[in-house]
Design an enzyme around this catalytic site. Structure first.
Site, PDB file in Angstrom:
ATOM      1  N   ARG A 110      20.331  69.301  34.483  1.00 58.36           N
ATOM      2  CA  ARG A 110      20.752  69.275  33.075  1.00 58.36           C
ATOM      3  C   ARG A 110      20.378  70.564  32.369  1.00 58.36           C
ATOM      4  NH1 ARG A 110      17.534  67.650  29.153  1.00 58.36           N
ATOM      5  NH2 ARG A 110      16.365  66.201  30.466  1.00 58.36           N
ATOM      6  N   TYR A 133      41.268  75.585  15.189  1.00 63.38           N
ATOM      7  CA  TYR A 133      41.623  74.542  16.139  1.00 63.38           C
ATOM      8  C   TYR A 133      41.333  73.167  15.535  1.00 63.38           C
ATOM      9  CZ  TYR A 133      41.118  71.532  20.228  1.00 63.38           C
ATOM     10  OH  TYR A 133      41.210  70.495  21.116  1.00 63.38           O
ATOM     11  N   ASP A 162      35.472  82.231  17.650  1.00 58.86           N
ATOM     12  CA  ASP A 162      36.137  81.539  18.747  1.00 58.86           C
ATOM     13  C   ASP A 162      37.157  82.511  19.333  1.00 58.86           C
ATOM     14  OD1 ASP A 162      37.807  80.051  20.400  1.00 58.86           O
ATOM     15  OD2 ASP A 162      37.788  78.290  19.113  1.00 58.86           O
ATOM     16  N   LYS A 221      40.482  76.974  29.195  1.00 60.99           N
ATOM     17  CA  LYS A 221      41.774  77.608  28.954  1.00 60.99           C
ATOM     18  C   LYS A 221      41.933  78.877  29.803  1.00 60.99           C
ATOM     19  CE  LYS A 221      42.342  74.373  25.845  1.00 60.99           C
ATOM     20  NZ  LYS A 221      41.016  73.759  25.672  1.00 60.99           N
TER      21      LYS A 221
END
Length: 396
Positions: free
Chosen positions: A60, A113, A184, A209
């Site tokens: 983790r 977004y 971003d 993406k």
């Protein structure tokens, strides 16, 4: 170590984060699925736990495969530090949750977004954070910054209307106001745009993406100022939105062809946008590479290429779009972008699916808009496909 100052972006895409290994070692970064990492020497174990010595303890927190992915993106963004997340939205949420407190003021733009917009308009106000969304215009954003700003959040080009803001100008204004500047950069991967060089403190990518490029792995990544990245990492390792090593491997593999993919996608998108501009049945085309685009001059200044994303609206609105999209032969109709295959859809089913029609209208996103992510297919085939789909839509 790869010398980032002496190598081109294509070379860095292949080699960064993948230093030479011992004789007989695998040439590819292996997937290490282990949850934990053992130590027979307690002192060494404690040193790794304290960060005094390199190593891994628990999946983790960190993982060798994930670390290689982070290092490759760090080098490509010319950043001092990087950390990863299970998704792009986990990266954005992690930044907000780490750096903001009740009473803080965030300045951003109306065009972001859809998931980010939900955080800005619903979640952050519920946490007691003051959010000001300016028109996506340099003057308007700068005016809001002057009214006080703890965190400036920018997206350019925007999703899905491809608006452009001046990163150098706004980053300077944000820094002068004492704000942390976050960008971003999903629509403009490292080969196209470098926000850190333009003054940003932090850069976020939905690695799902363009970075991955094959629509087979979810991931997010944050690069930039080492102290800020470390703070966000400390939050992420407790919050638990860790990148899985198998996803990290797929993203690493995709990154090796990033330069080739974005070069072709950018060139094809320019040809397609130019063709669409004069196509019958198209009402408007949004692509920063077009000289008619309102942000073209700024885009030329801060982008090395204009990217593989464009959007356009059709005469006839949503009804025309409903006829047009199913007629496309060389495009997935899906909620993704940046893949080797062309992907098309409407904001109501892709970028702003979380928003109501009223919220989309308030953001200036018409229901008849088509978001078009250009793949690596031959541009001539994509143009022919668009032509026949437009004809089909016109026939009703």
């Amino acid at each position: 170590m790869v010398d980032a100052k002496r190598a081109g972006s294509g070379t860095l895409s292949v080699w960064a984060g993948e230093e030479a290994r011992a004789p007989g070692a695998p040439t590819q970064v292996p997937v290490v699925p282990s949850v934990s990492f053992g130590y027979r020497d307690v002192d060494a174990w404690v040193a790794v736990a304290r960060g005094e010595r390199e190593g891994h303890i628990y999946g983790r927190n960190t993982n060798p495969t994930v670390a290689a992915f982070e290092e490759k993106v760090r080098v490509l963004e010319a950043a001092e530090a990087a950390t990863s997340f299970s998704t792009g939205m986990a990266a954005i949420s992690g930044v907000f949750q780490t750096l903001l407190r009740p009473g803080a003021r965030v300045v951003s733009q109306k065009d972001t977004y859809g998931g980010t917009s939900v955080l800005l308009t619903r979640h952050l106000p519920e946490w007691g954070v003051d959010v000001s969304l300016a028109e996506t215009d340099d003057d308007a954003i700068e005016k809001e910054i002057a009214g006080g700003c703890d965190l400036l959040y920018l997206e350019t080009p925007t999703n899905p209307t491809l608006k452009v803001v001046d990163l150098a100008r706004l980053a300077a204004a944000g820094r002068a106001a004492g704000a942390t500047v976050v960008v971003d950069n999903t629509f403009a991967p490292p080969h196209n745009q470098s926000p850190l060089e333009l003054g940003a403190h932090l850069v976020i990518h939905s690695a799902t993406k363009f970075l991955g490029g094959h629509a087979d792995a979810l991931g997010g990544v944050l690069c930039g100022d080492p102290e800020l990245v470390r703070k966000v990492f400390r939050h992420r390792e407790i919050a638990g939105a860790s990148l899985h090593p198998e996803a990290a491997y797929l993203l690493l593999r995709g990154l090796k062809t990033l330069a080739l993919r974005v070069e072709r996608q950018s060139a094809s998108a320019m040809r397609i946008a130019t063709w669409l501009r004069d196509a019958e049945g198209v009402d408007a085309v949004h692509y920063p590479g077009l000289e008619t685009h309102p942000g073209h001059a700024v885009a030329r200044k801060q982008m090395r290429a204009f990217g593989g994303m464009l959007s356009f609206s059709l005469d006839g609105g949503l009804d025309a779009v409903k006829r047009f999209l199913p007629a496309l032969r060389w495009a997935h109709l899906a909620a993704n972008l940046g893949a080797v295959e062309t992907v098309a859809g409407t904001p109501a089913t892709t970028s702003h699916v979380e928003c109501t029609p009223e919220e989309r209208a308030a953001l200036g996103i018409p229901e008849g808009l088509v978001r078009y992510s250009v793949g690596i297919e031959d541009a001539e085939d994509l143009i022919a496909d668009l032509e026949q789909a437009l004809a089909s839509a016109a026939r009703g």
